[in-house]
Design a protein around this motif. Structure first.
Motif, PDB file in Angstrom:
ATOM      1  N   THR A  33      46.917  31.672  42.836  1.00  8.63           N
ATOM      2  CA  THR A  33      46.163  30.978  43.949  1.00  8.63           C
ATOM      3  C   THR A  33      47.274  31.420  45.109  1.00  8.63           C
ATOM      4  O   THR A  33      46.737  31.246  46.437  1.00  8.63           O
ATOM      5  CB  THR A  33      46.320  29.521  43.681  1.00  8.63           C
ATOM      6  N   ASP A  34      48.507  31.494  44.972  1.00 11.26           N
ATOM      7  CA  ASP A  34      49.364  31.820  46.248  1.00 11.26           C
ATOM      8  C   ASP A  34      48.897  33.161  46.744  1.00 11.26           C
ATOM      9  O   ASP A  34      48.844  33.131  48.074  1.00 11.26           O
ATOM     10  CB  ASP A  34      50.709  32.145  45.625  1.00 11.26           C
ATOM     11  N   LEU A  35      48.611  34.183  45.740  1.00  9.82           N
ATOM     12  CA  LEU A  35      48.234  35.344  46.425  1.00  9.82           C
ATOM     13  C   LEU A  35      46.925  35.291  47.041  1.00  9.82           C
ATOM     14  O   LEU A  35      46.576  35.973  48.071  1.00  9.82           O
ATOM     15  CB  LEU A  35      48.139  36.439  45.275  1.00  9.82           C
ATOM     16  N   ARG A  41      41.378  34.641  50.128  1.00 12.46           N
ATOM     17  CA  ARG A  41      40.498  34.838  48.773  1.00 12.46           C
ATOM     18  C   ARG A  41      40.798  33.775  47.787  1.00 12.46           C
ATOM     19  O   ARG A  41      41.697  33.042  47.796  1.00 12.46           O
ATOM     20  CB  ARG A  41      40.629  36.061  48.244  1.00 12.46           C
ATOM     21  N   SER A  42      39.950  33.620  46.860  1.00 11.73           N
ATOM     22  CA  SER A  42      39.718  32.770  45.809  1.00 11.73           C
ATOM     23  C   SER A  42      40.859  33.276  44.548  1.00 11.73           C
ATOM     24  O   SER A  42      41.079  34.365  44.658  1.00 11.73           O
ATOM     25  CB  SER A  42      38.545  32.598  45.108  1.00 11.73           C
ATOM     26  N   ARG A  49      41.655  41.222  40.100  1.00 12.91           N
ATOM     27  CA  ARG A  49      42.357  42.512  40.363  1.00 12.91           C
ATOM     28  C   ARG A  49      43.641  42.431  39.719  1.00 12.91           C
ATOM     29  O   ARG A  49      44.108  43.566  39.466  1.00 12.91           O
ATOM     30  CB  ARG A  49      42.353  42.418  42.052  1.00 12.91           C
ATOM     31  N   CYS A  50      44.188  41.485  39.432  1.00 14.37           N
ATOM     32  CA  CYS A  50      45.404  41.572  38.799  1.00 14.37           C
ATOM     33  C   CYS A  50      45.137  41.854  37.217  1.00 14.37           C
ATOM     34  O   CYS A  50      46.021  42.637  36.612  1.00 14.37           O
ATOM     35  CB  CYS A  50      46.118  39.890  38.633  1.00 14.37           C
ATOM     36  N   SER A  51      43.960  41.709  36.749  1.00 10.83           N
ATOM     37  CA  SER A  51      43.770  42.167  35.379  1.00 10.83           C
ATOM     38  C   SER A  51      43.161  43.624  35.484  1.00 10.83           C
ATOM     39  O   SER A  51      43.264  44.136  34.475  1.00 10.83           O
ATOM     40  CB  SER A  51      42.656  41.326  34.655  1.00 10.83           C
TER      41      SER A  51
END
Length: 84
Positions: A33-35, A41-42, A49-51
């Protein structure tokens, strides 16, 4: 159809960048959520994207580079690739 099957695979380069951004976020104790807030973005956008299910855009990488105290996206990408 599972959620992962909905997405096309990303390149190995995209996965290297995703892994490195995950490492940076973990080191800073930043949540998805911070990113998302940094990117406007949500959390679900960040999660895919992280996955490694979706690739980060260059604009995303540039914004995250600044958040993680890199001068620009190129510096973050170089570090992710192991270039000092």
């Amino acid at each position: 159809m599972s959620r992962k099957q909905k997405f096309h695979g990303t390149s190995s380069a995209s996965k290297v960048v995703a892994d490195y951004i995950n490492q940076l976020a973990k080191a800073r104790c930043a949540k998805q959520t911070d990113l998302g807030r940094v990117l406007g973005r949500s959390q679900s956008y960040v999660q895919t994207r992280c996955s490694g299910l979706q690739s980060w855009s260059l604009d995303d990488i540039d914004a995250l580079a600044k958040y993680f105290d890199f001068p620009n996206a190129f510096a973050l990408l170089d570090k992710a690739r192991g270039i000092q």
